[in-house]
Design a protein around this motif. Structure first.
Motif, PDB file in Angstrom:
ATOM      1  N   LEU A 178       0.806  -1.218   0.000  1.00 54.31           N
ATOM      2  CA  LEU A 178       0.000   0.000   0.000  1.00 54.31           C
ATOM      3  C   LEU A 178       0.843   1.276   0.000  1.00 54.31           C
ATOM      4  O   LEU A 178       0.355   2.339   0.339  1.00 54.31           O
ATOM      5  CB  LEU A 178      -0.930   0.007   1.224  1.00 54.31           C
ATOM      6  CG  LEU A 178      -1.980  -1.111   1.254  1.00 54.31           C
ATOM      7  CD1 LEU A 178      -2.749  -1.072   2.568  1.00 54.31           C
ATOM      8  CD2 LEU A 178      -2.948  -0.987   0.088  1.00 54.31           C
ATOM      9  N   SER A 179       2.097   1.194  -0.387  1.00 54.75           N
ATOM     10  CA  SER A 179       2.973   2.364  -0.514  1.00 54.75           C
ATOM     11  C   SER A 179       2.975   3.232   0.738  1.00 54.75           C
ATOM     12  O   SER A 179       2.606   4.413   0.689  1.00 54.75           O
ATOM     13  CB  SER A 179       2.557   3.200  -1.734  1.00 54.75           C
ATOM     14  OG  SER A 179       2.596   2.441  -2.902  1.00 54.75           O
ATOM     15  N   ALA A 211      -1.451   4.236   0.622  1.00 47.66           N
ATOM     16  CA  ALA A 211      -2.162   4.651  -0.585  1.00 47.66           C
ATOM     17  C   ALA A 211      -3.676   4.568  -0.390  1.00 47.66           C
ATOM     18  O   ALA A 211      -4.191   3.626   0.223  1.00 47.66           O
ATOM     19  CB  ALA A 211      -1.732   3.782  -1.760  1.00 47.66           C
ATOM     20  N   ASN A 212      -4.358   5.583  -0.916  1.00 44.48           N
ATOM     21  CA  ASN A 212      -5.824   5.621  -0.925  1.00 44.48           C
ATOM     22  C   ASN A 212      -6.422   5.497   0.474  1.00 44.48           C
ATOM     23  O   ASN A 212      -7.369   4.741   0.701  1.00 44.48           O
ATOM     24  CB  ASN A 212      -6.381   4.516  -1.839  1.00 44.48           C
ATOM     25  CG  ASN A 212      -5.893   4.651  -3.260  1.00 44.48           C
ATOM     26  OD1 ASN A 212      -5.915   5.738  -3.827  1.00 44.48           O
ATOM     27  ND2 ASN A 212      -5.431   3.552  -3.834  1.00 44.48           N
ATOM     28  N   ALA A 213      -5.857   6.246   1.410  1.00 47.03           N
ATOM     29  CA  ALA A 213      -6.321   6.189   2.795  1.00 47.03           C
ATOM     30  C   ALA A 213      -6.192   7.572   3.426  1.00 47.03           C
ATOM     31  O   ALA A 213      -5.481   8.438   2.917  1.00 47.03           O
ATOM     32  CB  ALA A 213      -5.510   5.170   3.582  1.00 47.03           C
ATOM     33  N   PRO A 214      -6.895   7.805   4.540  1.00 47.19           N
ATOM     34  CA  PRO A 214      -6.743   9.079   5.251  1.00 47.19           C
ATOM     35  C   PRO A 214      -5.315   9.283   5.734  1.00 47.19           C
ATOM     36  O   PRO A 214      -4.548   8.335   5.873  1.00 47.19           O
ATOM     37  CB  PRO A 214      -7.721   8.937   6.436  1.00 47.19           C
ATOM     38  CG  PRO A 214      -8.700   7.903   5.994  1.00 47.19           C
ATOM     39  CD  PRO A 214      -7.927   6.948   5.145  1.00 47.19           C
ATOM     40  N   ILE A 215      -4.962  10.535   6.000  1.00 45.47           N
ATOM     41  CA  ILE A 215      -3.655  10.860   6.564  1.00 45.47           C
ATOM     42  C   ILE A 215      -3.754  10.806   8.083  1.00 45.47           C
ATOM     43  O   ILE A 215      -4.638  11.418   8.685  1.00 45.47           O
ATOM     44  CB  ILE A 215      -3.192  12.256   6.101  1.00 45.47           C
ATOM     45  CG1 ILE A 215      -2.944  12.259   4.592  1.00 45.47           C
ATOM     46  CG2 ILE A 215      -1.931  12.684   6.848  1.00 45.47           C
ATOM     47  CD1 ILE A 215      -2.561  13.611   4.037  1.00 45.47           C
ATOM     48  N   SER A 258      -8.873  10.209   0.613  1.00 38.75           N
ATOM     49  CA  SER A 258      -8.234   9.056  -0.021  1.00 38.75           C
ATOM     50  C   SER A 258      -6.917   9.519  -0.618  1.00 38.75           C
ATOM     51  O   SER A 258      -6.808   9.751  -1.820  1.00 38.75           O
ATOM     52  CB  SER A 258      -9.159   8.470  -1.098  1.00 38.75           C
ATOM     53  OG  SER A 258      -8.578   7.357  -1.718  1.00 38.75           O
ATOM     54  N   PHE A 259      -5.910   9.658   0.243  1.00 44.61           N
ATOM     55  CA  PHE A 259      -4.667  10.323  -0.149  1.00 44.61           C
ATOM     56  C   PHE A 259      -3.584   9.318  -0.560  1.00 44.61           C
ATOM     57  O   PHE A 259      -3.524   8.203  -0.051  1.00 44.61           O
ATOM     58  CB  PHE A 259      -4.149  11.181   1.003  1.00 44.61           C
ATOM     59  CG  PHE A 259      -5.114  12.248   1.428  1.00 44.61           C
ATOM     60  CD1 PHE A 259      -5.235  13.423   0.694  1.00 44.61           C
ATOM     61  CD2 PHE A 259      -5.916  12.076   2.540  1.00 44.61           C
ATOM     62  CE1 PHE A 259      -6.135  14.412   1.077  1.00 44.61           C
ATOM     63  CE2 PHE A 259      -6.818  13.055   2.932  1.00 44.61           C
ATOM     64  CZ  PHE A 259      -6.922  14.224   2.204  1.00 44.61           C
ATOM     65  N   ASN A 260      -2.745   9.762  -1.474  1.00 47.11           N
ATOM     66  CA  ASN A 260      -1.619   8.942  -1.916  1.00 47.11           C
ATOM     67  C   ASN A 260      -0.282   9.483  -1.433  1.00 47.11           C
ATOM     68  O   ASN A 260       0.763   8.985  -1.842  1.00 47.11           O
ATOM     69  CB  ASN A 260      -1.599   8.851  -3.445  1.00 47.11           C
ATOM     70  CG  ASN A 260      -2.719   7.970  -3.962  1.00 47.11           C
ATOM     71  OD1 ASN A 260      -3.033   6.954  -3.369  1.00 47.11           O
ATOM     72  ND2 ASN A 260      -3.336   8.368  -5.059  1.00 47.11           N
TER      73      ASN A 260
END
Length: 431
Positions: free
Chosen positions: A187-188, A205-209, A224-226
């Protein structure tokens, strides 16, 4: 800063709460981890105590090996991967040497200390040591994917298989945050300290901060942040993109307003090589054009936009990096770009915010990055590492061979040394 009795107490509270990667290169890294006896899916228990294991006093220096595939009598072929060592090269003298720490894999998993004397390496464990000789110490036993020193250089934060861990320089655990899933490997995962050392922003990847503060406080930025990046003024920039085909939104969050979004910029569909100037003035990205029959590399348009207004300030035909984010100069006044990719004049250029491009080197460029002091641009060309003056005042110099070009490299903060990963095969950029 996360130091002293207050920091220890706060972190104990937290502890109780608890862009175009190459498929073959990724496959080889997976095989490498298996060969090392680490399946990546069975992380160490969250309560494991950090240990220090001392490497041999004499670094092993060998020629850069190649990956050899051998067919077994029955069953699928196996891959034999010899021990690979992280390399460092002095930019002035060209002296290169092998460090006593294993090859960490592809990605942003090497962190230089601010005095440019020590490296922390995230791989099958978290290791740290001085680059001028001596052993590296194992600070954390489980797989780690990203690592960064605190601004005060006395603490390390790492995104590992068992969550975010914060360690002192001796490997003592100060905090663990197990909110993140244990399957970080695919998931980077990323993390960054704020410039004042007060907050760690991290995520996958694709998750909240996620935000972890030095008083033990926690916060979350929904979305949904990268990725995220702290700006020099202490604000946090984030990149939100549903998938690689979708537009991206670059948002600026103000910690003085509980990380409320204060401005945002929307890109066209399918941007790549998204770069944010540390000064917070600009964002740059590239967008692919129509395919060319003779090349797998598509023509691109590079756009530089004003982060405050969202307006395009420059647009020109060039290429962003195919192997990661673009690279702004430290002062934010220029951007590294590629020109005529895979053609007879495969070149490296430095673009100003007005869109004018100054050619710095010709003959092939894969991964490029401006030095911290802004005086040099480092770049890989096939299996070679080169540097060139950013003002174009001197020709490019080859520093090292046997480099894995797409894996990139990392500048030391004093711009005197580069760490890089050895070539192990598996890429072909152009037909």
């Amino acid at each position: 800063m996360l130091a002293g009795g207050r920091m220890l107490a706060a972190m104990e509270i937290s502890k109780k709460r608890h862009i175009l990667p190459l498929a073959l290169a990724s496959l080889l890294i997976s095989m490498l981890l298996v060969a090392c006896g680490d399946d990546g899916d069975s992380p160490a228990p969250a309560t494991a105590t950090p240990t220090r294991r001392t490497a041999p006093d004499t670094p092993e220096t060998t020629a850069v090996p190649s990956v050899v595939a051998t067919a077994a009598a029955t069953g699928p072929p196996t891959v034999s991967v010899p021990a690979l060592r992280l390399q460092v090269v002095n930019v002035v003298s060209g002296e290169s040497r092998s460090l006593p720490v294993g090859f960490p894999g592809l990605g942003r998993d090497v962190a230089w200390s601010r005095d440019s004397r020590e490296l922390a390496v995230a791989g099958v464990g978290l290791d740290a040591g001085m680059i001028d000789g001596g052993p590296f110490s194992r600070l954390w036993p489980s797989n780690c994917f990203d690592v960064e020193w605190s601004p005060t250089q006395d603490l390390l934060a790492a995104a590992c298989a068992d969550g975010l861990v914060v360690l002192d320089s001796g490997g003592r655990q100060l905090a663990t945050d197990l909110v993140a899933p244990l399957s970080w490997a695919g998931l980077s995962p990323w993390l960054h300290w704020s410039p004042d050392g007060h907050t760690i922003a991290y995520g996958v990847a694709n998750a909240p901060i996620q935000l972890l503060q030095n008083d033990g406080g926690r916060d979350v930025i929904a979305g949904s942040f990268n990725g995220g990046q702290w700006l020099s003024d202490g604000r946090l920039a984030s990149i939100e993109q549903a998938d690689y085909r979708s537009p991206a939104t670059i948002r600026i969050h103000d910690p003085a307003r509980n990380f409320e979004e204060v401005t945002s910029v929307m890109t066209p569909a399918a941007p790549y090589a998204i770069a944010i100037g540390r000064d917070g003035r600009s964002v740059a990205y590239a967008v692919y054009g129509e395919a060319q029959a003779a090349s797998r590399i598509l023509p691109s348009t590079v756009v530089i936009a004003d982060l405050a207004t969202g307006k395009t300030v420059a647009s020109f035909a060039a290429y962003g990096s195919n192997y990661g984010p673009g690279s702004f100069s430290p002062d934010g006044s220029s951007l590294v770009v590629q020109t005529d990719v895979c053609g007879a004049d495969w070149s490296l250029g430095l673009a100003s915010l007005t869109g004018t491009i100054r050619t710095l080197a010709r003959g092939g460029v894969m991964h490029a990055k401006v030095s911290p002091d802004g005086s040099l641009v480092g770049f890989t060309r096939g299996t070679e590492l080169w540097v060139v003056a950013s003002d174009g005042g001197s020709p490019a110099r080859r520093l090292a061979e046997g480099v894995h070009g797409p894996a990139g490299f990392d500048w030391s903060p004093d711009s005197q040394t580069i760490s890089y990963q050895p070539f192990f095969g598996g890429f072909d950029q152009c037909p």
